[in-house]
Design a protein around this motif. Structure first.
Motif, PDB file in Angstrom:
ATOM      1  N   ALA A  50      -0.927 -27.092  18.088  1.00 54.45           N
ATOM      2  CA  ALA A  50      -0.601 -25.725  17.693  1.00 54.45           C
ATOM      3  C   ALA A  50       0.242 -25.049  18.769  1.00 54.45           C
ATOM      4  CB  ALA A  50      -1.874 -24.924  17.461  1.00 54.45           C
ATOM      5  N   VAL A  51       1.298 -24.347  18.322  1.00 56.20           N
ATOM      6  CA  VAL A  51       2.189 -23.631  19.228  1.00 56.20           C
ATOM      7  C   VAL A  51       2.323 -22.199  18.720  1.00 56.20           C
ATOM      8  CG1 VAL A  51       4.473 -23.530  20.286  1.00 56.20           C
ATOM      9  CG2 VAL A  51       3.476 -25.761  19.694  1.00 56.20           C
ATOM     10  N   ALA A  52       1.862 -21.239  19.500  1.00 57.74           N
ATOM     11  CA  ALA A  52       1.992 -19.830  19.102  1.00 57.74           C
ATOM     12  C   ALA A  52       3.471 -19.467  19.014  1.00 57.74           C
ATOM     13  CB  ALA A  52       1.275 -18.934  20.099  1.00 57.74           C
ATOM     14  N   THR A  53       3.886 -18.991  17.841  1.00 53.96           N
ATOM     15  CA  THR A  53       5.287 -18.623  17.615  1.00 53.96           C
ATOM     16  C   THR A  53       5.349 -17.287  16.882  1.00 53.96           C
ATOM     17  OG1 THR A  53       5.179 -20.089  15.670  1.00 53.96           O
ATOM     18  CG2 THR A  53       6.286 -20.945  17.641  1.00 53.96           C
ATOM     19  N   PRO A  54       4.883 -16.208  17.493  1.00 52.32           N
ATOM     20  CA  PRO A  54       4.905 -14.903  16.821  1.00 52.32           C
ATOM     21  C   PRO A  54       6.329 -14.466  16.503  1.00 52.32           C
ATOM     22  CG  PRO A  54       4.473 -14.655  19.173  1.00 52.32           C
ATOM     23  CD  PRO A  54       4.400 -16.124  18.880  1.00 52.32           C
ATOM     24  N   GLY A  55       6.446 -13.648  15.471  1.00 54.58           N
ATOM     25  CA  GLY A  55       7.759 -13.134  15.080  1.00 54.58           C
ATOM     26  C   GLY A  55       7.813 -12.842  13.597  1.00 54.58           C
ATOM     27  N   HIS A  56       7.582 -13.866  12.780  1.00 53.44           N
ATOM     28  CA  HIS A  56       7.504 -13.649  11.341  1.00 53.44           C
ATOM     29  C   HIS A  56       6.261 -12.811  11.035  1.00 53.44           C
ATOM     30  CE1 HIS A  56       8.264 -14.234   7.167  1.00 53.44           C
ATOM     31  NE2 HIS A  56       7.238 -15.045   6.959  1.00 53.44           N
ATOM     32  N   THR A  57       5.180 -13.128  11.714  1.00 51.04           N
ATOM     33  CA  THR A  57       3.967 -12.321  11.772  1.00 51.04           C
ATOM     34  C   THR A  57       3.484 -12.361  13.221  1.00 51.04           C
ATOM     35  OG1 THR A  57       2.423 -14.131  11.346  1.00 51.04           O
ATOM     36  CG2 THR A  57       3.330 -12.996   9.409  1.00 51.04           C
ATOM     37  N   PRO A  58       2.628 -11.423  13.618  1.00 48.98           N
ATOM     38  CA  PRO A  58       2.150 -11.448  15.008  1.00 48.98           C
ATOM     39  C   PRO A  58       1.342 -12.690  15.352  1.00 48.98           C
ATOM     40  CG  PRO A  58       1.792  -9.282  14.026  1.00 48.98           C
ATOM     41  CD  PRO A  58       2.207 -10.200  12.914  1.00 48.98           C
ATOM     42  N   HIS A  59       0.673 -13.283  14.346  1.00 49.11           N
ATOM     43  CA  HIS A  59      -0.213 -14.421  14.597  1.00 49.11           C
ATOM     44  C   HIS A  59       0.428 -15.770  14.260  1.00 49.11           C
ATOM     45  CE1 HIS A  59      -0.848 -13.361  10.296  1.00 49.11           C
ATOM     46  NE2 HIS A  59      -0.877 -14.668  10.155  1.00 49.11           N
ATOM     47  N   GLY A  73       7.484 -19.957   9.197  1.00 48.78           N
ATOM     48  CA  GLY A  73       8.468 -18.883   9.097  1.00 48.78           C
ATOM     49  C   GLY A  73       9.042 -18.510  10.446  1.00 48.78           C
ATOM     50  N   SER A  74       8.974 -19.426  11.406  1.00 47.83           N
ATOM     51  CA  SER A  74       9.552 -19.134  12.725  1.00 47.83           C
ATOM     52  C   SER A  74      10.961 -19.707  12.804  1.00 47.83           C
ATOM     53  CB  SER A  74       8.653 -19.661  13.843  1.00 47.83           C
ATOM     54  OG  SER A  74       8.377 -21.042  13.691  1.00 47.83           O
ATOM     55  N   LEU A  75      11.113 -20.904  13.322  1.00 55.20           N
ATOM     56  CA  LEU A  75      12.436 -21.529  13.417  1.00 55.20           C
ATOM     57  C   LEU A  75      12.780 -22.179  12.083  1.00 55.20           C
ATOM     58  CD1 LEU A  75      14.776 -22.277  15.416  1.00 55.20           C
ATOM     59  CD2 LEU A  75      13.556 -24.430  15.807  1.00 55.20           C
ATOM     60  N   LEU A  76      13.752 -21.611  11.374  1.00 56.85           N
ATOM     61  CA  LEU A  76      14.196 -22.158  10.099  1.00 56.85           C
ATOM     62  C   LEU A  76      15.497 -22.921  10.316  1.00 56.85           C
ATOM     63  CD1 LEU A  76      13.500 -19.080   7.777  1.00 56.85           C
ATOM     64  CD2 LEU A  76      11.905 -20.776   8.702  1.00 56.85           C
ATOM     65  N   ILE A  77      16.093 -23.400   9.250  1.00 55.83           N
ATOM     66  CA  ILE A  77      17.344 -24.138   9.375  1.00 55.83           C
ATOM     67  C   ILE A  77      18.491 -23.138   9.474  1.00 55.83           C
ATOM     68  CG2 ILE A  77      18.891 -25.827   8.310  1.00 55.83           C
ATOM     69  CD1 ILE A  77      16.488 -27.088   6.985  1.00 55.83           C
ATOM     70  N   GLY A  78      18.991 -22.955  10.681  1.00 54.54           N
ATOM     71  CA  GLY A  78      20.100 -22.043  10.929  1.00 54.54           C
ATOM     72  C   GLY A  78      19.716 -20.603  11.138  1.00 54.54           C
ATOM     73  N   THR A  79      18.444 -20.268  10.917  1.00 48.93           N
ATOM     74  CA  THR A  79      18.039 -18.872  10.995  1.00 48.93           C
ATOM     75  C   THR A  79      16.565 -18.792  11.359  1.00 48.93           C
ATOM     76  OG1 THR A  79      18.055 -16.756   9.783  1.00 48.93           O
ATOM     77  CG2 THR A  79      17.583 -18.739   8.510  1.00 48.93           C
ATOM     78  N   VAL A  80      15.932 -17.649  11.080  1.00 52.05           N
ATOM     79  CA  VAL A  80      14.502 -17.463  11.337  1.00 52.05           C
ATOM     80  C   VAL A  80      13.895 -16.693  10.177  1.00 52.05           C
ATOM     81  CG1 VAL A  80      14.744 -17.462  13.857  1.00 52.05           C
ATOM     82  CG2 VAL A  80      14.884 -15.296  12.599  1.00 52.05           C
ATOM     83  N   GLY A  81      12.566 -16.644  10.144  1.00 53.14           N
ATOM     84  CA  GLY A  81      11.885 -15.824   9.159  1.00 53.14           C
ATOM     85  C   GLY A  81      12.059 -14.352   9.484  1.00 53.14           C
ATOM     86  N   ARG A  82      12.073 -13.517   8.467  1.00 52.78           N
ATOM     87  CA  ARG A  82      12.300 -12.095   8.687  1.00 52.78           C
ATOM     88  C   ARG A  82      11.083 -11.458   9.361  1.00 52.78           C
ATOM     89  NH1 ARG A  82      13.761  -9.799   2.931  1.00 52.78           N
ATOM     90  NH2 ARG A  82      13.753  -7.815   4.075  1.00 52.78           N
TER      91      ARG A  82
END
Length: 321
Positions: A106-115, A134-143
């Motif tokens: 597990a890797v904490a990747t907050p951004g799309h949601t805090p958790h 929803g963190s690192l997407l293809i070419g972009t990121v989750g909103r």
């Protein structure tokens, strides 16, 4: 040798994954209709031992809780996510065995949601695939604007940092396997391609080729509308969804359709727009079965309104259902 099987739901613009080895597997962000995941496991001849969520979803009702119940799998959910059902809380750095020589980290990747939490699959200790949700997407990121308006800029900056954390710690050849980005409005842009690796993202992803201030400013300026039904998804997933009913629907005769239309129910014709234009039942709506039926129908129909689907074949109806 490990495998990763992709279960795509085009009408929601998402992908879900089953990954494992010779005997056991993990399901990542499973869709509501868990029969697809169970069928994939049966084809592979593996038992689903783990079910994991990258985050509490805003764009669909998760099948994770029900899949864990049905299979007896351990249900892993980020520890900081507020949920009302028993689960195994996942913290940054936690790991779980999937199969022989296969481990999920597990890797904490907050951004799309805090958790938000990504999961990296290791084979014999080496990273081979990253389930990035929803963190690192293809070419972009989750909103970053789906949780709380006052947190949007903070989460946008967290997305930038999370993308860099993944890119800085994973080898170039690691497969990037996001849940969003294939038509889902949870993505800040559409995926640039069908497959990717960390190396490809390092050279092309907006979060990895722009400085934080530029990235955040451009991301916030480009955010699109949010489907109306998103407001209901988070609470449903946090409370614990009820099992989905996949019972084949009954056939409606003309009198029944007339009664439903008179009662204000939505009757939805799934045929191509040309066929609908050539002739249809008065008062019905046309949402083509091909395309993002679920997203746009759910966006426009009043929440809780009964719906009847008219299809050209049992297969088309089953897919729409």
């Amino acid at each position: 040798m490990f495998f990763v099987e992709t279960i795509a739901i085009p009408s929601l613009g998402n992908r879900h994954y089953l990954a494992g080895g010779a005997t056991t597997a993990v399901a990542v962000d499973p869709p509501r209709d868990i029969d697809q995941v169970i069928a994939a496991a049966a084809r592979r001849g593996v038992r689903i031992a783990l079910v994991v969520e990258t985050h509490v979803h805003n764009d669909y009702v998760s099948g994770g809780l029900e899949l864990a119940r049905v299979t007896g799998a351990e249900y892993l959910v980020p520890a900081a996510a507020r949920v009302a059902f028993p689960r195994t809380p996942v913290h940054d750095g936690d790991s779980a065995d999937v199969d022989q020589d296969l481990t999920l980290h597990a890797v904490a990747t907050p951004g799309h949601t805090p958790h938000h939490t990504a999961y990296v699959l290791h084979e014999a200790g080496a990273p081979v695939a990253a389930f990035t949700g929803g963190s690192l997407l293809i070419g972009t990121v989750g909103r970053p604007d789906l949780v709380e308006p006052r947190l949007t800029e903070e989460l946008a900056r967290a997305q930038h940092a999370s993308a860099h954390r993944l890119a800085d710690t994973l080898p170039d050849a690691t497969a990037v396997l996001p849940t969003h980005g294939f038509g889902s409005f949870c993505s800040s842009a559409q995926a640039d391609g069908e497959t990717s690796t960390v190396g490809q993202e390092r050279s092309a992803n907006e979060a990895l080729v722009k400085d934080a201030d530029t990235f955040v400013a451009e991301l916030l300026a480009a955010l699109d509308d949010v489907p109306a039904y998103y407001a209901h998804m988070g609470p449903v997933n946090s409370t614990g969804p009820a099992p989905v009913d996949l019972t084949p629907p009954a056939t409606a005769d003309p009198a029944t359709l007339a009664d439903r239309l008179a009662a204000g129910e939505w009757v939805v014709d799934l045929r191509h727009r040309v066929a609908f234009a050539e002739g249809h039942v008065p008062g019905t709506y046309n949402f083509e079965a091909d395309g993002q039926l679920a997203t746009y129908l759910a966006w426009l129909i009043p929440w809780g309104k009964p719906v009847t689907l008219l299809a050209e074949s049992p297969a088309q109806l089953a897919e729409a259902q």
